[in-house]
Design a protein around this motif. Structure first.
Motif, PDB file in Angstrom:
ATOM      1  N   SER A 153      -0.536   7.649   4.725  1.00 34.90           N
ATOM      2  CA  SER A 153      -0.708   6.352   4.074  1.00 34.90           C
ATOM      3  C   SER A 153      -0.036   5.215   4.819  1.00 34.90           C
ATOM      4  O   SER A 153      -0.561   4.097   4.865  1.00 34.90           O
ATOM      5  N   GLU A 154       1.137   5.476   5.400  1.00 35.20           N
ATOM      6  CA  GLU A 154       1.891   4.393   6.042  1.00 35.20           C
ATOM      7  C   GLU A 154       1.497   4.192   7.498  1.00 35.20           C
ATOM      8  O   GLU A 154       1.917   3.205   8.120  1.00 35.20           O
ATOM      9  N   ALA A 158      -3.034   3.098   6.812  1.00 36.96           N
ATOM     10  CA  ALA A 158      -2.659   1.688   6.730  1.00 36.96           C
ATOM     11  C   ALA A 158      -3.247   0.887   7.878  1.00 36.96           C
ATOM     12  O   ALA A 158      -3.761  -0.224   7.679  1.00 36.96           O
ATOM     13  N   THR A 162      -5.951  -1.992   7.315  1.00 35.46           N
ATOM     14  CA  THR A 162      -5.568  -3.356   7.689  1.00 35.46           C
ATOM     15  C   THR A 162      -6.581  -3.965   8.640  1.00 35.46           C
ATOM     16  O   THR A 162      -6.985  -5.133   8.473  1.00 35.46           O
ATOM     17  N   ASP A 187       4.912   5.821  -1.558  1.00 34.35           N
ATOM     18  CA  ASP A 187       4.937   4.804  -2.612  1.00 34.35           C
ATOM     19  C   ASP A 187       5.073   3.407  -2.014  1.00 34.35           C
ATOM     20  O   ASP A 187       4.383   2.463  -2.429  1.00 34.35           O
ATOM     21  N   ASN A 188       5.964   3.268  -1.033  1.00 34.26           N
ATOM     22  CA  ASN A 188       6.150   1.967  -0.393  1.00 34.26           C
ATOM     23  C   ASN A 188       4.890   1.521   0.348  1.00 34.26           C
ATOM     24  O   ASN A 188       4.526   0.331   0.318  1.00 34.26           O
ATOM     25  N   ALA A 189       4.236   2.465   1.024  1.00 32.27           N
ATOM     26  CA  ALA A 189       3.023   2.127   1.763  1.00 32.27           C
ATOM     27  C   ALA A 189       1.927   1.628   0.829  1.00 32.27           C
ATOM     28  O   ALA A 189       1.259   0.624   1.110  1.00 32.27           O
ATOM     29  N   GLU A 191       2.312   0.289  -2.079  1.00 34.87           N
ATOM     30  CA  GLU A 191       2.708  -1.011  -2.611  1.00 34.87           C
ATOM     31  C   GLU A 191       2.364  -2.123  -1.618  1.00 34.87           C
ATOM     32  O   GLU A 191       1.833  -3.181  -2.001  1.00 34.87           O
ATOM     33  N   GLN A 192       2.662  -1.903  -0.357  1.00 33.88           N
ATOM     34  CA  GLN A 192       2.373  -2.918   0.650  1.00 33.88           C
ATOM     35  C   GLN A 192       0.866  -3.079   0.863  1.00 33.88           C
ATOM     36  O   GLN A 192       0.372  -4.205   1.033  1.00 33.88           O
ATOM     37  N   LEU A 193       0.132  -1.972   0.850  1.00 29.53           N
ATOM     38  CA  LEU A 193      -1.314  -2.066   1.004  1.00 29.53           C
ATOM     39  C   LEU A 193      -1.925  -2.844  -0.158  1.00 29.53           C
ATOM     40  O   LEU A 193      -2.826  -3.676   0.036  1.00 29.53           O
ATOM     41  N   LEU A 195      -0.544  -5.138  -1.833  1.00 25.73           N
ATOM     42  CA  LEU A 195      -0.134  -6.533  -1.752  1.00 25.73           C
ATOM     43  C   LEU A 195      -1.009  -7.334  -0.799  1.00 25.73           C
ATOM     44  O   LEU A 195      -1.373  -8.482  -1.090  1.00 25.73           O
ATOM     45  N   ASN A 196      -1.396  -6.737   0.332  1.00 19.64           N
ATOM     46  CA  ASN A 196      -2.010  -7.516   1.406  1.00 19.64           C
ATOM     47  C   ASN A 196      -3.348  -6.999   1.932  1.00 19.64           C
ATOM     48  O   ASN A 196      -4.008  -7.715   2.696  1.00 19.64           O
TER      49      ASN A 196
END
Length: 231
Positions: A153-154, A158, A162, A187-189, A191-193, A195-196
Protein backbone atom coordinates in the motif's frame (compact mmCIF):
# COMPACT_ATOMS: atom_id res chain seq x y z
CA UNK A 1 -23.27 20.98 -8.69
CA UNK A 2 -23.98 19.84 -12.23
CA UNK A 3 -23.84 16.09 -11.79
CA UNK A 4 -23.32 13.17 -9.42
CA UNK A 5 -20.34 13.12 -7.08
CA UNK A 6 -18.35 10.43 -5.28
CA UNK A 7 -18.60 6.89 -6.60
CA UNK A 8 -21.90 7.70 -8.29
CA UNK A 9 -20.00 9.91 -10.73
CA UNK A 10 -18.13 6.84 -12.00
CA UNK A 11 -21.11 4.54 -12.49
CA UNK A 12 -21.67 5.48 -16.13
CA UNK A 13 -17.96 5.43 -17.01
CA UNK A 14 -15.76 2.49 -18.05
CA UNK A 15 -13.22 1.51 -15.42
CA UNK A 16 -10.48 -1.05 -14.88
CA UNK A 17 -8.96 -3.01 -12.01
CA UNK A 18 -5.18 -2.62 -11.76
CA UNK A 19 -3.50 -5.48 -9.89
CA UNK A 20 -0.06 -4.48 -8.63
CA UNK A 21 2.88 -6.75 -7.73
CA UNK A 22 1.14 -9.75 -6.18
CA UNK A 23 4.28 -11.74 -6.98
CA UNK A 24 6.17 -14.31 -4.97
CA UNK A 25 8.90 -11.89 -3.94
CA UNK A 26 6.28 -9.68 -2.28
CA UNK A 27 3.49 -12.12 -1.40
CA UNK A 28 4.82 -15.65 -0.76
CA UNK A 29 5.66 -16.16 2.94
CA UNK A 30 8.75 -18.12 1.87
CA UNK A 31 10.18 -14.87 0.43
CA UNK A 32 9.19 -12.41 3.16
CA UNK A 33 11.50 -13.34 6.03
CA UNK A 34 13.81 -10.36 5.57
CA UNK A 35 10.90 -7.94 5.92
CA UNK A 36 10.25 -8.91 9.54
CA UNK A 37 6.48 -9.24 9.42
CA UNK A 38 4.69 -9.87 12.70
CA UNK A 39 1.59 -12.08 12.92
CA UNK A 40 -0.84 -9.24 12.24
CA UNK A 41 1.04 -8.05 9.17
CA UNK A 42 1.40 -11.60 7.84
CA UNK A 43 -2.32 -12.15 8.21
CA UNK A 44 -3.09 -8.85 6.48
CA UNK A 45 -1.00 -9.80 3.46
CA UNK A 46 -2.81 -13.14 3.17
CA UNK A 47 -6.16 -11.37 3.44
CA UNK A 48 -5.19 -8.75 0.86
CA UNK A 49 -4.21 -11.43 -1.66
CA UNK A 50 -7.52 -13.23 -1.16
CA UNK A 51 -9.47 -9.98 -1.44
CA UNK A 52 -7.61 -9.01 -4.60
CA UNK A 53 -8.30 -12.42 -6.14
CA UNK A 54 -12.00 -12.04 -5.30
CA UNK A 55 -12.09 -8.61 -6.97
CA UNK A 56 -10.40 -10.06 -10.05
CA UNK A 57 -13.18 -12.63 -10.26
CA UNK A 58 -15.83 -9.94 -9.79
CA UNK A 59 -14.30 -7.68 -12.45
CA UNK A 60 -14.06 -10.51 -14.94
CA UNK A 61 -17.62 -11.53 -14.23
CA UNK A 62 -18.84 -8.01 -14.95
CA UNK A 63 -16.66 -7.53 -18.04
CA UNK A 64 -14.49 -4.90 -16.37
CA UNK A 65 -10.88 -5.05 -17.65
CA UNK A 66 -8.25 -6.47 -15.31
CA UNK A 67 -4.78 -5.06 -15.90
CA UNK A 68 -1.72 -6.77 -14.41
CA UNK A 69 1.25 -4.65 -13.33
CA UNK A 70 4.36 -6.58 -12.37
CA UNK A 71 7.91 -5.78 -11.35
CA UNK A 72 10.56 -7.19 -13.66
CA UNK A 73 14.06 -6.66 -12.26
CA UNK A 74 16.76 -7.08 -14.89
CA UNK A 75 20.32 -7.83 -13.66
CA UNK A 76 21.73 -6.01 -16.68
CA UNK A 77 19.83 -2.84 -15.76
CA UNK A 78 20.32 -2.31 -12.00
CA UNK A 79 18.21 0.32 -10.28
CA UNK A 80 21.10 2.41 -8.96
CA UNK A 81 19.16 4.79 -6.73
CA UNK A 82 17.19 1.99 -5.10
CA UNK A 83 20.32 -0.02 -4.39
CA UNK A 84 21.96 3.05 -2.90
CA UNK A 85 18.89 3.82 -0.76
CA UNK A 86 19.10 0.32 0.71
CA UNK A 87 22.73 0.73 1.68
CA UNK A 88 24.71 -0.22 -1.40
CA UNK A 89 27.03 1.74 -3.65
CA UNK A 90 25.60 3.43 -6.73
CA UNK A 91 27.39 1.11 -9.14
CA UNK A 92 26.91 -2.19 -7.30
CA UNK A 93 25.58 -4.95 -9.57
CA UNK A 94 22.13 -6.35 -8.92
CA UNK A 95 22.33 -9.22 -6.44
CA UNK A 96 20.44 -12.51 -6.46
CA UNK A 97 18.36 -11.28 -3.51
CA UNK A 98 16.66 -8.58 -5.59
CA UNK A 99 12.90 -9.08 -5.83
CA UNK A 100 11.15 -10.26 -8.97
CA UNK A 101 14.19 -10.94 -11.14
CA UNK A 102 12.91 -11.75 -14.61
CA UNK A 103 12.76 -15.48 -15.24
CA UNK A 104 12.91 -16.50 -11.55
CA UNK A 105 10.22 -17.84 -9.24
CA UNK A 106 10.23 -14.56 -7.37
CA UNK A 107 8.74 -12.82 -10.40
CA UNK A 108 5.79 -15.25 -10.65
CA UNK A 109 2.28 -14.21 -9.70
CA UNK A 110 1.18 -15.64 -6.37
CA UNK A 111 -2.36 -16.68 -5.42
CA UNK A 112 -3.84 -15.27 -8.64
CA UNK A 113 -2.72 -14.89 -12.22
CA UNK A 114 -3.58 -13.19 -15.50
CA UNK A 115 -6.01 -14.81 -17.88
CA UNK A 116 -5.33 -15.11 -21.58
CA UNK A 117 -5.79 -11.79 -23.33
CA UNK A 118 -5.59 -9.59 -20.24
CA UNK A 119 -3.16 -6.69 -20.39
CA UNK A 120 0.17 -7.15 -18.60
CA UNK A 121 2.62 -4.33 -17.97
CA UNK A 122 6.17 -4.95 -16.73
CA UNK A 123 7.74 -2.09 -14.78
CA UNK A 124 11.21 -1.49 -13.37
CA UNK A 125 10.29 0.85 -10.52
CA UNK A 126 7.40 1.54 -8.20
CA UNK A 127 4.72 2.99 -10.50
CA UNK A 128 3.02 1.00 -13.21
CA UNK A 129 2.96 4.15 -15.34
CA UNK A 130 6.63 5.13 -15.15
CA UNK A 131 8.50 4.13 -18.29
CA UNK A 132 5.66 1.89 -19.54
CA UNK A 133 2.80 2.16 -22.01
CA UNK A 134 0.14 1.63 -19.32
CA UNK A 135 -1.53 5.00 -19.87
CA UNK A 136 -1.78 4.43 -23.61
CA UNK A 137 -3.17 0.93 -23.11
CA UNK A 138 -5.83 2.18 -20.71
CA UNK A 139 -6.81 4.99 -23.07
CA UNK A 140 -7.07 2.47 -25.92
CA UNK A 141 -9.46 0.42 -23.77
CA UNK A 142 -11.58 3.51 -23.13
CA UNK A 143 -10.85 3.37 -19.39
CA UNK A 144 -11.83 6.53 -17.49
CA UNK A 145 -11.27 5.48 -13.87
CA UNK A 146 -9.15 2.85 -12.13
CA UNK A 147 -9.24 0.75 -9.00
CA UNK A 148 -5.77 -0.10 -7.66
CA UNK A 149 -5.19 -3.23 -5.56
CA UNK A 150 -2.22 -5.39 -4.60
CA UNK A 151 1.09 -4.90 -2.80
CA UNK A 152 2.21 -2.89 -1.05
CA UNK A 153 0.00 0.00 0.00
CA UNK A 154 2.75 2.48 0.85
CA UNK A 155 4.99 1.66 -2.11
CA UNK A 156 3.93 0.36 -5.52
CA UNK A 157 0.19 0.68 -4.93
CA UNK A 158 0.68 4.27 -3.73
CA UNK A 159 3.03 5.15 -6.61
CA UNK A 160 0.73 3.68 -9.25
CA UNK A 161 -2.37 5.30 -7.75
CA UNK A 162 -0.62 8.67 -7.44
CA UNK A 163 0.48 8.65 -11.06
CA UNK A 164 -3.04 7.61 -12.10
CA UNK A 165 -4.67 10.59 -10.41
CA UNK A 166 -2.03 12.92 -11.86
CA UNK A 167 -2.91 11.54 -15.30
CA UNK A 168 -6.55 12.46 -14.55
CA UNK A 169 -7.96 9.03 -13.75
CA UNK A 170 -10.27 9.04 -10.73
CA UNK A 171 -8.78 6.43 -8.38
CA UNK A 172 -10.53 3.93 -6.11
CA UNK A 173 -8.55 1.89 -3.56
CA UNK A 174 -10.24 -1.17 -1.98
CA UNK A 175 -9.18 -1.23 1.66
CA UNK A 176 -9.23 -5.02 2.06
CA UNK A 177 -7.24 -5.62 -1.12
CA UNK A 178 -3.95 -4.01 -0.18
CA UNK A 179 -1.50 -4.37 2.69
CA UNK A 180 1.96 -3.45 3.91
CA UNK A 181 4.51 -5.36 5.96
CA UNK A 182 3.53 -3.39 9.04
CA UNK A 183 -0.11 -2.73 9.96
CA UNK A 184 0.69 0.79 11.17
CA UNK A 185 2.38 1.64 7.88
CA UNK A 186 -0.62 0.31 5.95
CA UNK A 187 -3.01 2.43 8.00
CA UNK A 188 -0.85 5.51 7.42
CA UNK A 189 -0.59 4.80 3.70
CA UNK A 190 -4.34 4.49 3.30
CA UNK A 191 -4.87 7.70 5.25
CA UNK A 192 -2.50 9.59 2.97
CA UNK A 193 -3.98 8.05 -0.17
CA UNK A 194 -7.47 9.04 0.95
CA UNK A 195 -6.28 12.58 1.58
CA UNK A 196 -4.67 13.27 -1.79
CA UNK A 197 -5.05 10.43 -4.26
CA UNK A 198 -8.23 8.36 -4.29
CA UNK A 199 -11.39 7.15 -2.63
CA UNK A 200 -10.64 4.37 -0.14
CA UNK A 201 -13.64 2.03 -0.26
CA UNK A 202 -14.66 -1.45 0.79
CA UNK A 203 -14.48 -4.37 -1.61
CA UNK A 204 -18.29 -4.52 -1.49
CA UNK A 205 -18.53 -0.90 -2.62
CA UNK A 206 -16.09 -1.54 -5.45
CA UNK A 207 -18.00 -4.67 -6.51
CA UNK A 208 -21.18 -2.58 -6.73
CA UNK A 209 -19.30 -0.01 -8.81
CA UNK A 210 -18.09 -2.75 -11.17
CA UNK A 211 -21.70 -3.83 -11.69
CA UNK A 212 -22.92 -0.28 -12.29
CA UNK A 213 -20.13 0.58 -14.73
CA UNK A 214 -20.12 -2.76 -16.55
CA UNK A 215 -22.32 -1.57 -19.43
CA UNK A 216 -19.99 1.37 -20.04
CA UNK A 217 -16.96 -0.94 -19.94
CA UNK A 218 -18.62 -3.33 -22.38
CA UNK A 219 -19.52 -0.48 -24.74
CA UNK A 220 -15.97 0.86 -24.69
CA UNK A 221 -14.47 -2.54 -25.39
CA UNK A 222 -16.95 -3.41 -28.14
CA UNK A 223 -15.23 -0.89 -30.41
CA UNK A 224 -11.91 -2.68 -30.02
CA UNK A 225 -12.56 -6.09 -31.58
CA UNK A 226 -9.43 -7.63 -32.98
CA UNK A 227 -7.15 -5.71 -30.63
CA UNK A 228 -3.78 -7.37 -29.97
CA UNK A 229 -2.96 -9.12 -26.71
CA UNK A 230 -0.42 -7.09 -24.73
CA UNK A 231 2.19 -9.01 -22.72
Amino acid sequence: MTGPTGLAALEALPGALLVVDVQRSFADPDYLGAYGLDAAASASVVEAIAATAALVDEARGQGVPVVWIELGSEPGRPWRSSGWLRGGALDDPMGDEEPCIVGTRGAEWYGLEPAAGEIRVVKRGYSGFLGTDLDALLRAEGVEWVAVAGLTSECCVAATATDAVQLDYPVVIPVEATAAYDVRINDNALEQLALNVGRVVTSAELTSLFAASAPASAAARSTLSGKPVHA
